[in-house]
Design an enzyme around this catalytic site. Structure first.
Site, PDB file in Angstrom:
ATOM      1  N   GLU A 199       7.771   5.898   1.311  1.00  0.00           N
ATOM      2  CA  GLU A 199       7.506   4.823   0.349  1.00  0.00           C
ATOM      3  C   GLU A 199       8.108   3.496   0.827  1.00  0.00           C
ATOM      4  O   GLU A 199       8.043   2.497   0.129  1.00  0.00           O
ATOM      5  CB  GLU A 199       8.087   5.194  -1.023  1.00  0.00           C
ATOM      6  CG  GLU A 199       7.137   6.003  -1.890  1.00  0.00           C
ATOM      7  CD  GLU A 199       6.624   7.278  -1.254  1.00  0.00           C
ATOM      8  OE1 GLU A 199       7.468   8.115  -0.865  1.00  0.00           O
ATOM      9  OE2 GLU A 199       5.403   7.451  -1.122  1.00  0.00           O
ATOM     10  N   ASN A 276       2.370  10.586   3.118  1.00  0.00           N
ATOM     11  CA  ASN A 276       1.352   9.577   2.867  1.00  0.00           C
ATOM     12  C   ASN A 276       1.397   8.448   3.897  1.00  0.00           C
ATOM     13  O   ASN A 276       2.444   8.088   4.395  1.00  0.00           O
ATOM     14  CB  ASN A 276       1.559   8.971   1.472  1.00  0.00           C
ATOM     15  CG  ASN A 276       2.926   8.330   1.322  1.00  0.00           C
ATOM     16  OD1 ASN A 276       3.921   9.023   1.171  1.00  0.00           O
ATOM     17  ND2 ASN A 276       2.997   7.012   1.385  1.00  0.00           N
ATOM     18  N   ASP A 318      -1.421   8.878  -2.656  1.00  0.00           N
ATOM     19  CA  ASP A 318      -0.144   9.529  -2.307  1.00  0.00           C
ATOM     20  C   ASP A 318      -0.283  11.051  -2.309  1.00  0.00           C
ATOM     21  O   ASP A 318       0.601  11.760  -2.759  1.00  0.00           O
ATOM     22  CB  ASP A 318       1.017   9.080  -3.214  1.00  0.00           C
ATOM     23  CG  ASP A 318       2.368   9.562  -2.698  1.00  0.00           C
ATOM     24  OD1 ASP A 318       2.518   9.712  -1.470  1.00  0.00           O
ATOM     25  OD2 ASP A 318       3.274   9.800  -3.519  1.00  0.00           O
TER      26      ASP A 318
END
Ligand code: CA
Ligand code: CA
Length: 581
Positions: A199, A276, A318
């Protein structure tokens, strides 16, 4: 003369090898012991109970006929003011239980009494950036050492008898958003692990280090364009630069390998899932974005990628495909096959040929997958529903909102499934939930969240979110399911006693009939169970252990599903069970 010398030297070297084994055995488990872990029920030497991580034990003293007599032998508190999620799996060796705790702690307990022998608390810097709680999933053990990863992206090796630091190595820069939570694995005197931080626009990588010194042997970045290394030398670029990424997006492309990997001694490959692509806003990175949201088979000796299989090309939700790839052998259509299975965050259960990554089957294991209508068996790619991809932002305005299922926390998240060699079934801890998701403008900034997306998670069923599902890998059919009100977030164990164990956020460790799914036993541990249970024999009795302590990503990001667990208290305890006499 020279030839004689060479022969003599070779003979001495062989003798040396033969002599080395008993000495190493006195010091502790060898790499060979760890590869053999599944066959030695007197100890638990590895994450997943063996290199395949099937989480299967042949033990059957505790079984579906007598599990109602299972009672606590003892409990041990991790203590401390800080609690939060306890996602660890204990290890058991030589009369000790080793367990990691939240905030990068490692504990050694006496396996007979639960008394604490030592505790190690990593001194963490202020600026760590764990996305999804301060968890750790377990340690590795080898020789005189226990080894675990810390939230500031280090690997630390401790003396297993004293807790003193033997070596401490930096995996990556925590100030760039890297962290580490996976249980490392031991392969041929190497400690192998991944990294976390998808992230934050990090670069996912797998590292193999000398288990005795912590020195790097090889590193394999998983995003195309980045150079791997072997023994300090360049060892080839991953993929082909810019083949599936536009411009410079690959330089901050994500793909964190945050769950660690499995190992198959037969193929000598380690299998790592990759997370991701970064950022979440997929409109900024047209292309498949290799090798994100994939399974990678990596040569254990060199760090070279042998095959890849991408479950969610050009991921826009995601659907971080980091889930464990579990080797198993089965006969399909009359043919004995070396296979591997993965219950992906995107809601599909994949079976691949583990020798070459060839697609065998993919079947839905959750209630709904709005983003795709099945997987094309010819290409192995999802049949995308383009209308279910969140829209591109318009200038400074957010893009169109879509309701997508599963939610980004996945049909299955980190919590490991189990495979029974008796029933031939996989036991998958899954969740049925969806999300509103939209994209927003975003630019990369070192150490800042790099999503370009917003979301709200919502339930999709009246009666449950969690569902423990028994999947037949030969047919792709769900044989039975157990529905749980709160999301399931703990690992699974199955045994030769026809049992399946898993925990619930409501606080229970539960046991089910492996063939029918009938709930046979439960015990409330006083806080949510999000750890992975284990079993072993000690002094002629079968023991079962699990960590209790509610936390992880769900209470942080759970949105509207939070009402299912708002009454759950935090905790931090090791619980150990055996049959009442
Ligand atoms: Ca063992
Ligand atoms: Ca992610």
């Amino acid at each position: 003369m020279k030839g004689t010398y060479t022969s003599l030297f070779a003979a001495l070297a062989l003798a040396g090898t033969a002599l080395a084994s008993p000495v190493a055995a006195e010091e502790g488990p060898t790499s060979a012991d760890i590869v053999n872990d599944a066959n030695t029920p007197g100890d638990v030497l590895s994450y997943g109970l063996g290199p395949w991580q099937q989480r299967y034990s042949p033990l059957k003293e505790v079984n579906s006929d007598n599990v109602t007599k299972l009672v606590p032998a003892y409990a041990a508190s991790l203590g401390g003011e800080k609690q939060r999620g306890q996602e660890s799996q204990p290890l058991v060796y030589d009369g000790m239980i080793y367990v990691t705790g939240s905030y990068s702690r490692l504990f050694a307990f006496d396996a007979k009494t639960g008394e604490k022998v030592w505790e190690y608390d990593a001194r963490l810097p202020d600026g760590i950036m764990p996305c999804c709680d301060v968890v750790n999933r377990g340690a590795a053990i080898h020789g005189n050492k226990v080894i675990f990863a810390t939230l500031d992206a280090h690997l630390v090796a401790l003396d297993r008898k004293t807790g003193k630091v033997i070596w401490n190595k930096k995996i990556a820069d925590y100030q760039a958003g890297y962290s580490a939570t996976a249980a490392p694995i031991i392969v041929k005197d190497m400690v192998i692990t991944g990294n976390s931080g998808g992230e934050f626009g990090v670069i996912g990588a797998v590292q193999a280090r000398n288990v005795d010194t912590g020195e790097l042997i090889w590193e394999r970045p998983v995003i195309e364009g980045h150079m791997g290394t072997l023994n300090g030398q360049p060892n080839g670029i991953t993929g082909k630069t810019n083949a599936t990424w536009p411009g410079d997006m690959w330089k901050t492309g994500g793909g964190a390998t945050w769950l660690g990997g499995t190992y198959d001694p037969g193929t000598n490959m380690v299998y790592f899932g990759t997370g991701n692509p970064a950022p979440w806003n997929s409109h900024l990175r047209p292309g498949d974005n290799l090798y994100t949201s994939s399974t990678l088979a990596i040569d254990a000796d060199t760090g070279v990628i042998k095959w890849h299989y991408q479950t969610t090309p050009h991921d826009g939700w995601d659907f971080d495909g980091v889930n464990e790839f579990i080797p198993f052998d089965a006969t399909i259509n009359g043919k004995a096959m070396k296979l591997g299975a993965k219950a992906d965050r995107n809601g599909y259960f994949y079976v691949l040929d583990r020798t070459n990554g060839k697609f065998i089957s993919a079947n839905k294991f959750v209630m709904e997958t709005t983003w795709a209508n099945g997987i094309n068996p010819k290409t192995g790619r999802p049949n995308y529903n383009d209308a279910n991809r969140p829209g591109a932002p318009d200038g400074a305005e957010k893009g169109s909102v879509v309701f997508a299922s599963p939610s980004f926390l996945g049909g299955k998240n980190w919590m490991p499934m189990a495979y029974s060699q008796d029933t031939g079934l996989f036991y998958v801890p899954s969740n049925d939930w969806g999300m509103d998701i939209w994209n927003e403008p975003i630019a990369y900034k070192k150490g800042a969240a790099y999503l370009g997306a917003g979301f709200t998670i919502k339930p999709i069923a009246e009666d449950h979110i969690g569902a423990l599902r028994a999947m037949d890998p030969k047919t792709g059919k769900i044989v039975w399911e157990y529905k749980n009100p709160a999301p399931l977030w703990g690992g699974v164990l199955t045994t030769g006693g026809n049992l399946v164990f898993t925990g619930t956020p409501e606080g229970y460790l539960k046991a089910f009939d492996a063939k029918t799914g009938k709930e046979l036993w439960k015990f409330n541990t006083g806080s949510g169970v999000v750890g992975s249970p284990i079993t072993w024999t000690q002094d002629g009795e079968q023991y079962i252990a699990v960590m209790s302590g509610w936390g992880g990503a769900v209470p942080l990001w759970g949105g509207e599903v939070a009402k299912t667990f708002k009454e759950i208290s935090q905790g931090g305890s090791l619980w150990v069970f055996k049959l009442a006499k």
